[in-house]
Design an enzyme around this catalytic site. Structure first.
Site, PDB file in Angstrom:
ATOM      1  N   ALA A  62       2.057   2.627  -0.258  1.00 12.12           N
ATOM      2  CA  ALA A  62       3.277   2.206  -0.955  1.00 12.12           C
ATOM      3  C   ALA A  62       3.093   0.797  -1.514  1.00 12.12           C
ATOM      4  O   ALA A  62       2.288   0.019  -1.012  1.00 12.12           O
ATOM      5  CB  ALA A  62       4.449   2.226   0.021  1.00 12.12           C
ATOM      6  N   GLY A 103       1.096   5.623   2.404  1.00 13.80           N
ATOM      7  CA  GLY A 103       1.549   6.619   1.433  1.00 13.80           C
ATOM      8  C   GLY A 103       0.395   7.309   0.729  1.00 13.80           C
ATOM      9  O   GLY A 103       0.507   8.470   0.331  1.00 13.80           O
ATOM     10  N   GLU A 106      -0.630   9.920   2.999  1.00 12.58           N
ATOM     11  CA  GLU A 106       0.417  10.952   3.057  1.00 12.58           C
ATOM     12  C   GLU A 106       0.355  11.875   1.838  1.00 12.58           C
ATOM     13  O   GLU A 106       0.566  13.075   1.965  1.00 12.58           O
ATOM     14  CB  GLU A 106       1.792  10.298   3.167  1.00 12.58           C
ATOM     15  CG  GLU A 106       2.003   9.674   4.551  1.00 12.58           C
ATOM     16  CD  GLU A 106       3.377   9.060   4.701  1.00 12.58           C
ATOM     17  OE1 GLU A 106       3.638   8.066   3.995  1.00 12.58           O
ATOM     18  OE2 GLU A 106       4.179   9.581   5.490  1.00 12.58           O
ATOM     19  N   GLU A 126       1.852   2.035   8.936  1.00 15.03           N
ATOM     20  CA  GLU A 126       3.272   1.661   8.820  1.00 15.03           C
ATOM     21  C   GLU A 126       3.828   0.981  10.066  1.00 15.03           C
ATOM     22  O   GLU A 126       4.665   0.085   9.992  1.00 15.03           O
ATOM     23  CB  GLU A 126       4.118   2.901   8.491  1.00 15.03           C
ATOM     24  CG  GLU A 126       3.969   3.403   7.069  1.00 15.03           C
ATOM     25  CD  GLU A 126       2.726   4.237   6.823  1.00 15.03           C
ATOM     26  OE1 GLU A 126       1.896   4.395   7.748  1.00 15.03           O
ATOM     27  OE2 GLU A 126       2.581   4.747   5.693  1.00 15.03           O
TER      28      GLU A 126
END
Ligand code: NAD
Length: 716
Positions: A62, A103, A106, A126
């Site tokens: 992210a 991310g 992910e 995270e």
């Protein structure tokens, strides 16, 4: 900017995330990815989609610069992009190299197949920001690598080489060369076999009979290890939900992620993440500042600090001379360094060959001529100005022009040391913390006339040594120790007024410090503070502080090294309450005419933390620190300030400066308090009046070299 590239390789569409430096998922990238997926869907010749990243890395995850901004909530979100990948009728293959984190990992889990280079590193970091993987990571990873491995990865946040996970269902292939090529080939092979179909991770049923037990065990572990941290607990709750239908687990993950985004813990951890990146950036020293060469170093003094600093240098592959006053001290110093390496070899943390390589980079010497060609010399001799000046006299005499002359002094005036040489612009402070080979913090002290390229080179060295560098102006104690003196003062006053060392330590530990101030004193040696106070008494006769710790030292109770300090240490390191100290406290209070009172833990925490904050505010106002977040970094990386509080200045902003100011005024009214001590710093008064905070305070910019003339504590 294009952000995402689209290309064809035979029947494969290759979609490349191109958002330097780490291909993070900014809003623009997310939108462009959806467009690229749509284009591939409509591209008739395309049978499979390969998703990869530009510049040799998949994605760092992210875009955390977007956190807390409208862009982070703007559609499409990463979850939407992942859902689109998973829903694609044409199989999507992630081709992974370099890093594939957060991310980024992910989205790869939402693909139908994954191909990775063996040295690519995957992970879900995270939790380190007080968050959980909120885009399906907690639900998909356990389905691919098993619950136990997934828990380990999610709770540690560590990066794992793809090769280590080769035998799990995570990767279709782990290769040594280009994963994009391998992904295109995989698509071709599957097509020829007639099995090129989307394979959904969300369809995998988790058959882990010990799911509950594994999660309950992990919960016990994280609660014991970090009782104040919520994020690890929420991560486990999510993983536990993998037993439920996928959509249900995903909904739980989303709800808990949204909750964590608002926690003080996550806000503090994100603050420290950015603070570390900002530290070491100096506004008048742009990244383009030319650096001096730095290939050879020298350390003067092979004691505790010199030895640790030499280890840092040779660990970084820099040949280093180690200079001592006499052969015996030199031999002792070299033996200590060898001993540290040998212990690492014994524990299996260092290969013997690597140990030998590092020891070979170390060049023990006794004369200054031998080190004259070093690019930097770091002095770490006794903390006495006369000794330091004699060393700098020698360095001035022998060192080649342009060599950086650094001092590791903790308290002495770097400007005075610089002035004693004919090359003051080459002098800088490099204040390492003990043990220097382990502690991450490096305070880099910028003298009044330190040359910009010398400072830039010292900062670059900090990076090479994997330190977190913070620039400090010249003052007694620099940023960290100057504040610490005030913290220690309050800790001692609390004892005078009625608290016990155990109570003070327990209160600070409950706030999140690994150790309270008295345990730290016993560990570091109470004689260090004693020596500083003796000097203070001579320098500033009116300076107020408690004589209690001096009385402790007069009894020879220096701490663990003497078997007794604020605590007793009959078994070596385990602190036990001390009757001697209780009696000492009682006698001291009597002598001072103080009737002990019950002090609550909140008062203990506020007095110690606000003592740091008040001095931190002065340091900021004087321009000794360039920004409040630098002060936080110093305390988080050098003094064990609890990470989930974000540092003293962040904590004060979080509490609210009006409340902090009010509390200080309350402490000033304490009959045994020190009204002068608790006078809120002028910066706090100004910020309260203007409704500002430390984070937004614009103060005298030390970094521009324009320090206010009336700066207190600045040794000009
Ligand atoms: P130390 O006593 O362990 O080591 C000092 C070494 O310097 C000794 O080995 C001594 O033989 C050598 N030395 C003395 N005079 C010398 C000379 N003229 N030429 C060459 N070598 C000489 O001290 P230390 O704890 O390593 O501290 C060194 C410096 O680092 C001091 O300025 C101290 O304030 C600073 N410092 C110490 C700490 C700490 O926690 N110990 C932390 C940060 C900074």
């Amino acid at each position: 900017m294009h952000h995402v590239d689209y290309a064809r390789d035979g029947a494969a569409a290759v979609i490349t995330i191109a958002n330097p430096p780490v291909n993070s998922f900014s809003h623009a990238v997310r939108s462009a990815l959806l467009d690229a997926l749509d284009r591939a869907a409509m591209d008739d010749g395309v049978k499979a989609i390969v998703l990869t990243g530009a510049g040799g890395l998949f994605s760092g995850g992210a875009d955390i610069r977007e956190f807390g901004t409208p862009a982070s909530l703007a559609s499409p979100q990463l979850r939407d992009v992942i859902a689109a990948c998973e829903a694609s009728a044409k199989p999507v293959i992630a081709a992974i190299s370099g890093i594939c984190l957060g991310g980024g990992f992910e989205i790869s889990l939402g693909c139908h197949y994954r191909v990775a280079r063996g040295d690519a590193r995957v992970g879900l970091p995270e939790v380190k920001l007080g968050l959980l993987p909120g885009a399906g990571g907690t639900q998909r990873l356990p389905r691919l690598v098993g619950v136990e491995t997934a828990l380990n990865m999610i709770l540690s946040g560590e990066q794992v080489p793809a090769r280590v996970l080769e035998n799990s269902r995570l990767f279709e292939r782990v290769v040594d060369d280009d994963p994009v090529r391998a992904a295109v080939e995989l698509a071709g092979e599957l097509d020829r076999q007639g099995s090129l179909v989307p394979r959904l991770v969300s369809d995998i049923r988790v058959n882990e009979p010990n799911l509950e037990a594994l999660c309950d065990f992990a919960m016990q572990m994280v609660k014991a290890k970090a009782p104040l941290s919520i994020a690890p607990q929420r991560c486990i709750e999510c993983v536990k939900a993998v037993g439920k239908p996928f959509a249900e687990g995903l909904a739980i993950e989303k709800r808990l992620f949204v909750e964590l985004m608002q926690t003080p813990e996550s806000k503090a951890l994100r603050h420290s993440f950015f603070a570390e990146r900002a530290a070491g950036k100096v506004s008048d020293i742009p990244e383009s500042t030319p650096l001096r060469p730095l290939t050879k170093a020298a350390v003067i003094g092979a004691g505790t600090m010199g030895g640790g600093i030499a280890i840092c240098l040779v660990n970084a592959g820099i040949p280093t001379w180690l200079l001592e006053a006499d052969q015996a001290a030199l031999d002792r110093g070299v033996a200590r360094i060898a001993g540290i390496y040998d212990a690492q070899v014994k524990k299996g943390k260092l290969a013997q060959t690597e140990r030998d390589k590092r020891m070979n980079l170390l060049m023990p010497v006794l004369n200054y001529e031998a080190i004259c060609s070093a690019d930097i010399v770091i002095e770490a001799v006794f903390e006495r100005m006369d000794v330091k000046l004699a060393v700098f006299g020698e360095l001035d005499r022998v060192m080649k022009p342009g060599s950086i002359l650094a001092t590791n002094t903790s308290t002495l005036d770097v400007n005075a040391i610089a002035r004693s040489t004919k090359r003051p612009a080459d002098v800088v402070g490099t204040h390492f913390f003990s043990p220097a080979n382990i502690m991450r913090l490096l305070e880099i002290v910028r003298g009044t006339v330190t040359a910009k390229d010398a400072l830039a080179t010292a900062l670059a060295l900090g990076k090479t040594l994997k330190k977190v560098s913070v620039v400090s102006g010249v003052c007694d104690g620099f940023i960290g120790n100057r504040m610490l003196e005030h913290y220690g003062k309050q800790a001692n006053y609390l004892l005078e007024e009625g608290a016990s060392p155990r109570q003070v330590d327990a209160a600070m530990e409950a706030f999140g410090f690994a150790m309270g101030p008295f345990k730290v004193g016993d560990l570091a040696g109470n004689d260090i503070g004693w020596n500083i106070r003796k000097r203070r008494r001579a320098e500033k006769p009116g300076y107020r502080f408690s004589t209690l710790p001096d009385k402790l030292c007069e009894l020879g109770r220096f701490g663990q090294k003497t078997g007794a300090g604020w605590y007793e240490y009959p078994d070596g390191r385990k602190p036990l309450p001390s009757k001697v100290v209780d009696e000492l406290l009682a006698a001291h209070r009597k002598e001072m005419g103080i009737t002990p009172r019950k002090i609550d833990d909140a008062e203990i925490v506020d007095r110690l933390v606000y003592a740091l904050v008040n001095e931190g505010a002065r340091i900021l106002d004087e321009g000794i620190a360039a920004r409040s977040s630098d002060i936080d970094v110093v305390y988080l990386t050098g003094y064990g300030f609890p990470a989930l509080r974000g540092g003293p200045m962040f904590h004060a902003d979080f509490v609210g400066l009006p409340l902090v100011q009010r509390r200080m005024r309350e402490f000033a009214r304490n009959p045994h308090g020190d009204p002068e001590f608790w006078k809120p710093a002028p910066l706090i008064e100004r910020l309260v009046a203007s409704g500002g905070s430390f984070a937004t305070a614009v103060t005298a910019a030390y970094v521009t070299g324009q320090r206010p003339a009336d700066a207190k504590g600045v040794a000009a």
